[in-house]
Scaffold this active site. Structure first.
Site, mmCIF file in Angstrom:
data_model
loop_
_atom_site.group_PDB
_atom_site.id
_atom_site.type_symbol
_atom_site.label_atom_id
_atom_site.label_comp_id
_atom_site.label_asym_id
_atom_site.label_seq_id
_atom_site.Cartn_x
_atom_site.Cartn_y
_atom_site.Cartn_z
ATOM 1 N N LEU A 144 -0.745 56.108 -29.900
ATOM 2 C CA LEU A 144 -1.138 56.842 -28.709
ATOM 3 C C LEU A 144 -2.686 57.036 -28.806
ATOM 4 O O LEU A 144 -3.385 57.095 -27.567
ATOM 5 C CB LEU A 144 -0.418 57.906 -28.234
ATOM 6 N N GLN A 155 1.252 46.561 -28.036
ATOM 7 C CA GLN A 155 1.423 47.650 -29.093
ATOM 8 C C GLN A 155 2.742 48.372 -28.956
ATOM 9 O O GLN A 155 3.097 49.012 -30.009
ATOM 10 C CB GLN A 155 0.348 48.767 -28.867
ATOM 11 N N HIS A 181 7.593 51.222 -32.147
ATOM 12 C CA HIS A 181 6.710 49.995 -32.634
ATOM 13 C C HIS A 181 7.666 48.943 -33.457
ATOM 14 O O HIS A 181 7.497 48.244 -34.415
ATOM 15 C CB HIS A 181 5.662 50.451 -33.470
#
Length: 313
Positions: A94, A251, A202
């Site tokens: 983030l 991402q 992720h």
């Protein structure tokens, strides 16, 4: 001396973070006000006076950490520091949104709304209890990736965060991650522990969240950062707004290549890195990645003043 400004990710959140900055610098207070307005809720009250468990919820932690980082950066600007005093910016997960806001590619309001959406989407992508993450300590990335592949057994298990030479986080289905913990110990990990997270970030299980972020990013105007962003998923500089948007989508399901990002900066002349915002976790990682790089944490008024004075020396 060439420096980079880097911005922390989830895990650094603490009740009270940024409050001293807001009290000392009107520009820092304005950031928290702007985030409150953008989200139409008093996130600042939660950050300064709320409960840690509520702050740690992904939908709250992500915009809260960005707000604290940007408050620290605005305080630095009030002391005469410019974004162009850095050769590069980078952020851990983030933290990339914080880096982009500091570098002028995103407004603070857009960053706050995007991170609120990102937090909610990541939390809802996988039902609670289905996924997990674990830190494997003492294994390099190649070995950790092999552990994840061996543990998958038809489920998802991926090397999610390449944090430093001896810390890799794996993410995926809970049973597969639990298998990875045992396999890692057999392969010589010093420690392998499940992390207290609410979702398996992720990894490919986050695909629904990536779709949400693709839509959300398409609705905002991504500018060109004033200094290049070292992007998590490619571990090299990117400049163009459309390319940054695509990498921010990737991402969500891709690995955070932090170790490689720091090495890229070090190999291209960066010898000082400022960690701007809450905590000092990135500084610890950076020291383990490349001892020649000096680290400075900038998260309090005293640290802001000391950092600004270091440029005038």
């Amino acid at each position: 001396m060439s420096r980079a400004f880097v911005f922390p990710g989830q895990g650094a959140q603490t009740i009270g973070m940024g409050r001293e900055l807001a009290e000392a610098y009107p520009a820092a207070k304005a950031v928290f006000d702007e985030v409150d307005d953008a989200l139409n809720l008093k996130l600042s009250a939660l950050i300064w006076e709320g409960e840690q468990d509520e702050l740690t919820l992904t939908k709250n932690a992500q915009p809260a950490l960005m707000a604290t980082s940007l408050a620290a950066f605005r305080a630095l600007e009030a002391e005469g520091v410019k974004i162009t005093d850095a050769a590069y910016v980078a952020g851990h997960s983030l933290g990339e949104y914080s880096a982009l806001a500091a570098a002028g590619a995103l407004s603070v309001a857009d960053a706050a709304r995007l991170l609120r959406t990102r937090g909610e989407a990541m939390q809802s992508a996988v039902p609670v209890g289905i996924g997990a993450m674990a830190a494997l300590l003492g294994l390099d990335f190649k070995t950790a990736a092999e552990v994840a592949r061996e543990a998958a057994q038809g489920e998802v298990c991926q090397a999610a965060n390449d944090n430093d030479p001896a810390q890799v986080v794996v993410s995926g289905h809970k049973a597969a991650v639990e298998r990875a913990v045992e396999i890692a110990k057999e392969k010589g990990a010093k420690r392998a522990v499940l992390l207290p997270v609410s979702a398996p970030f992720h990894c490919s299980l986050m695909a629904p969240a990536a779709e949400v972020m693709a839509g959300a990013l398409a609705r905002i105007e991504m500018g060109v950062p004033k200094v290049p962003l070292i992007a998590n998923v490619v571990a090299e500089p990117v400049h163009a707004g459309h390319e940054i948007e695509q990498l921010l989508v990737e991402q969500v399901t891709g690995s955070v290549r932090w170790r490689e990002s720091v090495l890229w900066m070090a190999h291209h002349g960066v010898d000082e890195i400022w960690e701007i915002g809450a905590g000092k976790a990135l500084s610890g990682m950076i020291r383990r990645i490349e001892k020649s790089v000096a680290c400075r944490a900038v998260g309090t008024p005293d640290e802001v003043k000391a950092a600004a004075e270091s440029l005038q020396g």
